[in-house]
Design an enzyme around this catalytic site. Structure first.
Site, PDB file in Angstrom:
ATOM      1  N   CYS A  78      -5.153   4.991  -0.571  1.00  0.00           N
ATOM      2  CA  CYS A  78      -5.284   5.725   0.689  1.00  0.00           C
ATOM      3  C   CYS A  78      -3.917   5.877   1.382  1.00  0.00           C
ATOM      4  O   CYS A  78      -3.099   6.641   0.897  1.00  0.00           O
ATOM      5  CB  CYS A  78      -6.351   5.092   1.570  1.00  0.00           C
ATOM      6  SG  CYS A  78      -7.020   6.289   2.729  1.00  0.00           S
ATOM      7  N   ARG A 105      -2.656  14.588   4.397  1.00  0.00           N
ATOM      8  CA  ARG A 105      -3.285  13.503   5.166  1.00  0.00           C
ATOM      9  C   ARG A 105      -4.520  13.984   5.914  1.00  0.00           C
ATOM     10  O   ARG A 105      -4.564  15.121   6.377  1.00  0.00           O
ATOM     11  CB  ARG A 105      -2.274  12.936   6.162  1.00  0.00           C
ATOM     12  CG  ARG A 105      -1.071  12.328   5.480  1.00  0.00           C
ATOM     13  CD  ARG A 105      -0.071  11.853   6.493  1.00  0.00           C
ATOM     14  NE  ARG A 105      -0.668  10.837   7.350  1.00  0.00           N
ATOM     15  CZ  ARG A 105      -0.167  10.496   8.532  1.00  0.00           C
ATOM     16  NH1 ARG A 105       0.907  11.073   8.993  1.00  0.00           N
ATOM     17  NH2 ARG A 105      -0.752   9.564   9.245  1.00  0.00           N
ATOM     18  N   ARG A 140     -10.899   8.216   6.491  1.00  0.00           N
ATOM     19  CA  ARG A 140      -9.847   9.158   6.923  1.00  0.00           C
ATOM     20  C   ARG A 140      -8.875   9.411   5.751  1.00  0.00           C
ATOM     21  O   ARG A 140      -7.661   9.276   5.870  1.00  0.00           O
ATOM     22  CB  ARG A 140      -9.108   8.633   8.155  1.00  0.00           C
ATOM     23  CG  ARG A 140     -10.008   8.664   9.401  1.00  0.00           C
ATOM     24  CD  ARG A 140      -9.311   8.134  10.639  1.00  0.00           C
ATOM     25  NE  ARG A 140      -8.077   8.846  10.960  1.00  0.00           N
ATOM     26  CZ  ARG A 140      -8.029  10.070  11.487  1.00  0.00           C
ATOM     27  NH1 ARG A 140      -9.127  10.733  11.740  1.00  0.00           N
ATOM     28  NH2 ARG A 140      -6.872  10.616  11.776  1.00  0.00           N
ATOM     29  N   HIS A 175     -10.953   3.511  -1.357  1.00  0.00           N
ATOM     30  CA  HIS A 175     -10.644   2.076  -1.195  1.00  0.00           C
ATOM     31  C   HIS A 175     -11.412   1.215  -2.196  1.00  0.00           C
ATOM     32  O   HIS A 175     -12.461   0.653  -1.840  1.00  0.00           O
ATOM     33  CB  HIS A 175     -11.026   1.639   0.226  1.00  0.00           C
ATOM     34  CG  HIS A 175     -10.124   2.171   1.290  1.00  0.00           C
ATOM     35  ND1 HIS A 175      -9.022   1.493   1.744  1.00  0.00           N
ATOM     36  CD2 HIS A 175     -10.164   3.335   1.971  1.00  0.00           C
ATOM     37  CE1 HIS A 175      -8.417   2.194   2.675  1.00  0.00           C
ATOM     38  NE2 HIS A 175      -9.088   3.328   2.838  1.00  0.00           N
ATOM     39  N   GLU A 177     -10.871  -1.665  -3.048  1.00  0.00           N
ATOM     40  CA  GLU A 177     -10.885  -3.067  -2.600  1.00  0.00           C
ATOM     41  C   GLU A 177     -12.089  -3.371  -1.703  1.00  0.00           C
ATOM     42  O   GLU A 177     -12.348  -4.533  -1.408  1.00  0.00           O
ATOM     43  CB  GLU A 177      -9.566  -3.401  -1.872  1.00  0.00           C
ATOM     44  CG  GLU A 177      -9.380  -2.790  -0.486  1.00  0.00           C
ATOM     45  CD  GLU A 177      -8.984  -1.312  -0.505  1.00  0.00           C
ATOM     46  OE1 GLU A 177      -9.007  -0.693  -1.580  1.00  0.00           O
ATOM     47  OE2 GLU A 177      -8.662  -0.782   0.576  1.00  0.00           O
TER      48      GLU A 177
HETATM   49  N1  GLN Z   1      -5.317   8.423   7.573  1.00  0.00           N
HETATM   50  C1  GLN Z   1      -4.406   7.396   7.124  1.00  0.00           C
HETATM   51  C2  GLN Z   1      -3.002   7.948   6.978  1.00  0.00           C
HETATM   52  O1  GLN Z   1      -2.787   9.128   7.067  1.00  0.00           O
HETATM   53  C3  GLN Z   1      -4.867   6.785   5.816  1.00  0.00           C
HETATM   54  C4  GLN Z   1      -6.227   6.143   5.992  1.00  0.00           C
HETATM   55  C5  GLN Z   1      -6.475   4.937   5.143  1.00  0.00           C
HETATM   56  O2  GLN Z   1      -5.579   4.348   4.530  1.00  0.00           O
HETATM   57  N2  GLN Z   1      -7.713   4.528   5.102  1.00  0.00           N
HETATM   58  O3  GLN Z   1      -2.105   7.189   6.808  1.00  0.00           O
END
Ligand code: GLN
Length: 192
Positions: A78, A105, A140, A175, A177
């Protein structure tokens, strides 16, 4: 046993540490560049990539990570995947450039800002780990808009790559994890 670092400046590094333990490895939490020399590989966790970048700016850790990635495997999830990319969009920001990827992003927009999806990973992923669907937690999440030549896509979601491999490196926009499934971490451990 191989020594796996988890970058522990910000984000969900503790969840990665626990996932590594479930996958049979002992994590080392990395906060200073002096620690890198002892590692066989490094995980960059999820969190907030702009904040992580800011923290990496102190103490020369950013440049040290670029150098580390020239010789050792790095796995970004992420926000960590955003840091791995060669090109970051919306907004543009600096990155390690360890993988030839364009990544946007927060690109899923509000309605699927955060969700759990069940993916059918590529046969190669299942052959190298174990068969079965893969639960993917997106928070996100960014979207990988372009993968460079030589990049292997190991899982897709809604037509976009979400787990990619290039040489020694691995990146996931979700994720791994945060689920009990240890296959993605196990795949990374195979690379060390
Ligand atoms: N939205 C975050 C970013 O742009 C990433 C989100 C996440 O790691 N869960 O850095």
């Amino acid at each position: 046993m191989k020594t796996v670092g988890v970058l522990a400046l910000q984000g969900d590094f503790a969840a990665h540490g626990a996932a590594l333990e479930r996958a049979g490895a002992a994590p080392v939490y990395v906060r200073e560049r002096e620690q890198l020399a002892a590692l066989d590989g490094l995980i960059i966790p999820g969190g907030e990539s702009t904040t992580m970048l800011k923290l990496l700016g102190y103490d020369g850790l950013l440049d040290a990570l670029v150098e580390f990635g020239r010789h050792k495997p790095v796995f970004g999830t992420c926000a960590g995947a955003i840091l791995m990319a060669s090109h970051v969009l919306s907004p543009a920001q600096e990155s390690l450039g360890l993988m030839d990827l364009d990544i946007e992003r927060n690109a899923y927009g509000r309605q699927i800002d955060s969700r759990v999806a069940v993916l059918e990973p590529e046969p190669e992923f299942q052959e190298r780990t174990a068969p079965g669907k893969l639960e993917a937690v997106f928070i996100r999440a960014p979207v990988i808009r372009r993968v460079g030549g030589g990049t292997k896509v190991l899982a897709w979601y809604a037509g976009d790559p979400v787990l990619v491999e290039n040489g020694a490196h691995l990146a996931a926009t979700f994720h791994p994890e945060l689920t009990r499934d240890t296959r993605v971490h196990a795949l990374f451990l195979e690379k060390l």
